[in-house]
Design an enzyme around this catalytic site. Structure first.
Site, PDB file in Angstrom:
ATOM      1  N   LYS A  42       0.879  -1.186   0.006  1.00 53.35           N
ATOM      2  CA  LYS A  42       0.060  -0.220   0.108  1.00 53.35           C
ATOM      3  C   LYS A  42       0.618   1.119  -0.133  1.00 53.35           C
ATOM      4  O   LYS A  42       0.311   2.290  -0.294  1.00 53.35           O
ATOM      5  CB  LYS A  42      -0.712  -0.053   1.229  1.00 53.35           C
ATOM      6  CG  LYS A  42      -1.699  -1.026   1.461  1.00 53.35           C
ATOM      7  CD  LYS A  42      -2.309  -1.076   2.656  1.00 53.35           C
ATOM      8  CE  LYS A  42      -2.640  -2.427   3.142  1.00 53.35           C
ATOM      9  NZ  LYS A  42      -3.014  -2.637   4.764  1.00 53.35           N
ATOM     10  N   GLY A  43       2.119   1.049   0.247  1.00 58.79           N
ATOM     11  CA  GLY A  43       3.002   2.196   0.653  1.00 58.79           C
ATOM     12  C   GLY A  43       3.022   3.246  -0.507  1.00 58.79           C
ATOM     13  O   GLY A  43       3.306   4.490  -0.394  1.00 58.79           O
ATOM     14  N   GLU A  98       7.068   2.252  -6.698  1.00 57.40           N
ATOM     15  CA  GLU A  98       7.354   1.834  -5.316  1.00 57.40           C
ATOM     16  C   GLU A  98       7.425   3.202  -4.289  1.00 57.40           C
ATOM     17  O   GLU A  98       8.004   4.109  -4.876  1.00 57.40           O
ATOM     18  CB  GLU A  98       8.705   0.851  -5.318  1.00 57.40           C
ATOM     19  CG  GLU A  98       9.256   0.371  -4.165  1.00 57.40           C
ATOM     20  CD  GLU A  98       8.240  -0.423  -3.144  1.00 57.40           C
ATOM     21  OE1 GLU A  98       6.864   0.166  -3.007  1.00 57.40           O
ATOM     22  OE2 GLU A  98       8.565  -1.465  -2.623  1.00 57.40           O
ATOM     23  N   ASP A  99       7.451   2.842  -3.055  1.00 62.91           N
ATOM     24  CA  ASP A  99       7.566   3.998  -2.017  1.00 62.91           C
ATOM     25  C   ASP A  99       8.823   4.126  -1.627  1.00 62.91           C
ATOM     26  O   ASP A  99       9.373   5.335  -1.630  1.00 62.91           O
ATOM     27  CB  ASP A  99       6.592   3.768  -0.994  1.00 62.91           C
ATOM     28  CG  ASP A  99       6.802   2.336  -0.098  1.00 62.91           C
ATOM     29  OD1 ASP A  99       7.541   1.575  -0.634  1.00 62.91           O
ATOM     30  OD2 ASP A  99       6.153   2.189   0.971  1.00 62.91           O
ATOM     31  N   ASP A 102      14.867  -0.188   0.379  1.00 61.93           N
ATOM     32  CA  ASP A 102      15.432  -0.339   1.393  1.00 61.93           C
ATOM     33  C   ASP A 102      16.689  -1.327   1.294  1.00 61.93           C
ATOM     34  O   ASP A 102      17.806  -0.821   0.737  1.00 61.93           O
ATOM     35  CB  ASP A 102      14.801  -0.823   2.491  1.00 61.93           C
ATOM     36  CG  ASP A 102      15.210  -0.860   3.943  1.00 61.93           C
ATOM     37  OD1 ASP A 102      16.529   0.023   4.154  1.00 61.93           O
ATOM     38  OD2 ASP A 102      14.911  -1.526   4.799  1.00 61.93           O
ATOM     39  N   LYS A 130      16.926   4.374   0.182  1.00 56.63           N
ATOM     40  CA  LYS A 130      17.977   4.331   1.102  1.00 56.63           C
ATOM     41  C   LYS A 130      19.158   3.431   0.603  1.00 56.63           C
ATOM     42  O   LYS A 130      19.427   2.393   1.110  1.00 56.63           O
ATOM     43  CB  LYS A 130      17.370   3.570   2.258  1.00 56.63           C
ATOM     44  CG  LYS A 130      16.487   4.325   3.230  1.00 56.63           C
ATOM     45  CD  LYS A 130      16.123   3.313   4.547  1.00 56.63           C
ATOM     46  CE  LYS A 130      14.953   3.633   5.197  1.00 56.63           C
ATOM     47  NZ  LYS A 130      14.534   2.861   6.312  1.00 56.63           N
ATOM     48  N   PHE A 151      14.017   5.308   9.786  1.00 55.16           N
ATOM     49  CA  PHE A 151      12.834   4.998   9.358  1.00 55.16           C
ATOM     50  C   PHE A 151      11.830   5.967   9.249  1.00 55.16           C
ATOM     51  O   PHE A 151      11.580   6.870  10.160  1.00 55.16           O
ATOM     52  CB  PHE A 151      12.321   4.222  10.679  1.00 55.16           C
ATOM     53  CG  PHE A 151      11.064   3.206  10.087  1.00 55.16           C
ATOM     54  CD1 PHE A 151      11.382   1.872   9.120  1.00 55.16           C
ATOM     55  CD2 PHE A 151       9.762   3.531  10.111  1.00 55.16           C
ATOM     56  CE1 PHE A 151      10.185   1.187   8.805  1.00 55.16           C
ATOM     57  CE2 PHE A 151       8.693   2.561   9.572  1.00 55.16           C
ATOM     58  CZ  PHE A 151       9.132   1.487   8.787  1.00 55.16           C
ATOM     59  N   ASP A 158       4.090   3.686   6.178  1.00 45.58           N
ATOM     60  CA  ASP A 158       3.625   3.277   7.460  1.00 45.58           C
ATOM     61  C   ASP A 158       4.734   2.708   8.403  1.00 45.58           C
ATOM     62  O   ASP A 158       5.775   2.381   7.870  1.00 45.58           O
ATOM     63  CB  ASP A 158       2.519   2.165   7.318  1.00 45.58           C
ATOM     64  CG  ASP A 158       3.104   0.878   7.045  1.00 45.58           C
ATOM     65  OD1 ASP A 158       4.014   0.750   6.240  1.00 45.58           O
ATOM     66  OD2 ASP A 158       2.563  -0.182   7.632  1.00 45.58           O
ATOM     67  N   ARG A 164       0.075   6.664   7.377  1.00 47.79           N
ATOM     68  CA  ARG A 164      -0.057   6.528   5.823  1.00 47.79           C
ATOM     69  C   ARG A 164      -0.536   7.909   5.430  1.00 47.79           C
ATOM     70  O   ARG A 164      -0.025   8.602   4.374  1.00 47.79           O
ATOM     71  CB  ARG A 164      -0.893   5.533   5.383  1.00 47.79           C
ATOM     72  CG  ARG A 164      -0.039   4.092   5.403  1.00 47.79           C
ATOM     73  CD  ARG A 164      -0.723   3.294   4.756  1.00 47.79           C
ATOM     74  NE  ARG A 164      -0.178   1.884   4.746  1.00 47.79           N
ATOM     75  CZ  ARG A 164       0.764   1.149   4.643  1.00 47.79           C
ATOM     76  NH1 ARG A 164       1.663   1.587   3.963  1.00 47.79           N
ATOM     77  NH2 ARG A 164       0.886  -0.162   4.977  1.00 47.79           N
TER      78      ARG A 164
HETATM   79  P1  IMP Z   1      13.179  -3.729   0.692  1.00 48.94           P
HETATM   80  O1  IMP Z   1      12.752  -5.013   0.310  1.00 48.94           O
HETATM   81  O2  IMP Z   1      14.112  -4.347   2.043  1.00 48.94           O
HETATM   82  O3  IMP Z   1      13.810  -2.997  -0.161  1.00 48.94           O
HETATM   83  O4  IMP Z   1      11.969  -2.964   1.639  1.00 48.94           O
HETATM   84  C1  IMP Z   1      11.126  -2.384   0.959  1.00 48.94           C
HETATM   85  C2  IMP Z   1      10.013  -2.048   1.550  1.00 48.94           C
HETATM   86  O5  IMP Z   1      10.146  -1.859   3.141  1.00 48.94           O
HETATM   87  C3  IMP Z   1       9.154  -0.755   1.132  1.00 48.94           C
HETATM   88  O6  IMP Z   1       8.222  -1.047   0.030  1.00 48.94           O
HETATM   89  C4  IMP Z   1       8.400  -0.493   2.573  1.00 48.94           C
HETATM   90  O7  IMP Z   1       7.162  -0.961   2.562  1.00 48.94           O
HETATM   91  C5  IMP Z   1       9.234  -0.777   3.543  1.00 48.94           C
HETATM   92  N1  IMP Z   1      10.086   0.145   4.198  1.00 48.94           N
HETATM   93  C6  IMP Z   1      11.465   0.162   4.063  1.00 48.94           C
HETATM   94  N2  IMP Z   1      12.077   1.299   5.012  1.00 48.94           N
HETATM   95  C7  IMP Z   1      10.774   2.012   5.340  1.00 48.94           C
HETATM   96  C8  IMP Z   1      10.818   3.407   6.180  1.00 48.94           C
HETATM   97  O8  IMP Z   1      11.675   3.729   6.461  1.00 48.94           O
HETATM   98  N3  IMP Z   1       9.490   3.346   6.342  1.00 48.94           N
HETATM   99  C9  IMP Z   1       8.250   2.783   6.004  1.00 48.94           C
HETATM  100  N4  IMP Z   1       8.403   1.485   5.244  1.00 48.94           N
HETATM  101  C10 IMP Z   1       9.695   1.166   4.873  1.00 48.94           C
HETATM  102 MG    MG Z   2       6.161  -1.166   0.351  1.00 49.25          MG
END
Ligand code: IMP
Ligand code: MG
Length: 179
Positions: A42-43, A98-99, A102, A130, A151, A158, A164
């Protein structure tokens, strides 16, 4: 500012301006095409809604729900597809919205999946990056803002399904998740 927010990183005004800039750059590359714009729920919902309104190319909208997180702030290391696409991506120009990237786990997996399904091209557009946290080999084609190892919440993002709807992006106070 919300009481659980330590600091505002990007205001409503900054978000609006930068999202427009990025969307216009992407739009220039898809002229004459009919891209499938895939929002990762949903992000990305608020970013997605703002982003697509600056596209002049005829777009089709689709969504996926995936999760690599439980309710915490650390990835659980397993991508689950909770809702798949409605459209066939074979032969399509796909734009993934994508939001935040990470570790890169979510997008590395999704990009591979959509490529394997025969998409002609896969373009990754993210609101936040990030880069310092990257563990998987994935880079966004378009990124609105780089952030550090914090974070963040708001504008769709969220913590445990909260925050959100905040119109800005802020850093979540550590006391909220380390209590
Ligand atoms: P990844 O798979 O580790 O790249 O994580 C990506 C997902 O983690 C994003 O789509 C977010 O939903 C969540 N996420 C990572 N960092 C944050 C943050 O700082 N705030 C909120 N959601 C985050
Ligand atoms: Mg996400």
């Amino acid at each position: 500012m919300h009481k659980d927010c330590e600091k505002i990183l990007f205001t409503e005004k900054q978000l609006k301006k930068r999202v427009r800039e990025v969307a216009e750059s992407v739009d220039a590359t898809v002229q004459g095409k009919r891209p499938l714009v895939v929002g990762i729920l949903k992000g990305s919902i608020i970013f997605y809604a703002d982003f697509i309104r600056h596209l002049t190319a005829p777009v089709e909208l689709d969504f996926m729900v995936v999760s690599s997180y439980g309710s915490g702030t650390v990835s659980s290391g397993k991508l689950k597809i909770k809702k798949d696409l409605d459209r066939d991506v074979n032969g399509r120009d796909v734009i993934i919205v994508e939001d935040i990237i990470d570790s890169g786990f979510t997008l590395a997996n999704l990009k591979q999946l959509i490529s394997e399904r025969g998409a002609s091209s896969v373009t990754i557009v993210t609101l936040l990056n990030k880069a310092c946290r990257r563990e998987y080999d994935i880079r966004p084609d378009y990124n609105c803002f780089d952030i550090g190892d914090e974070f963040v919440i708001g504008y769709g993002l969220d913590y445990d399904e909260r925050y959100r709807s905040l119109p800005y992006i802020g850093i979540l106070k550590k006391s909220v998740y380390s209590e």
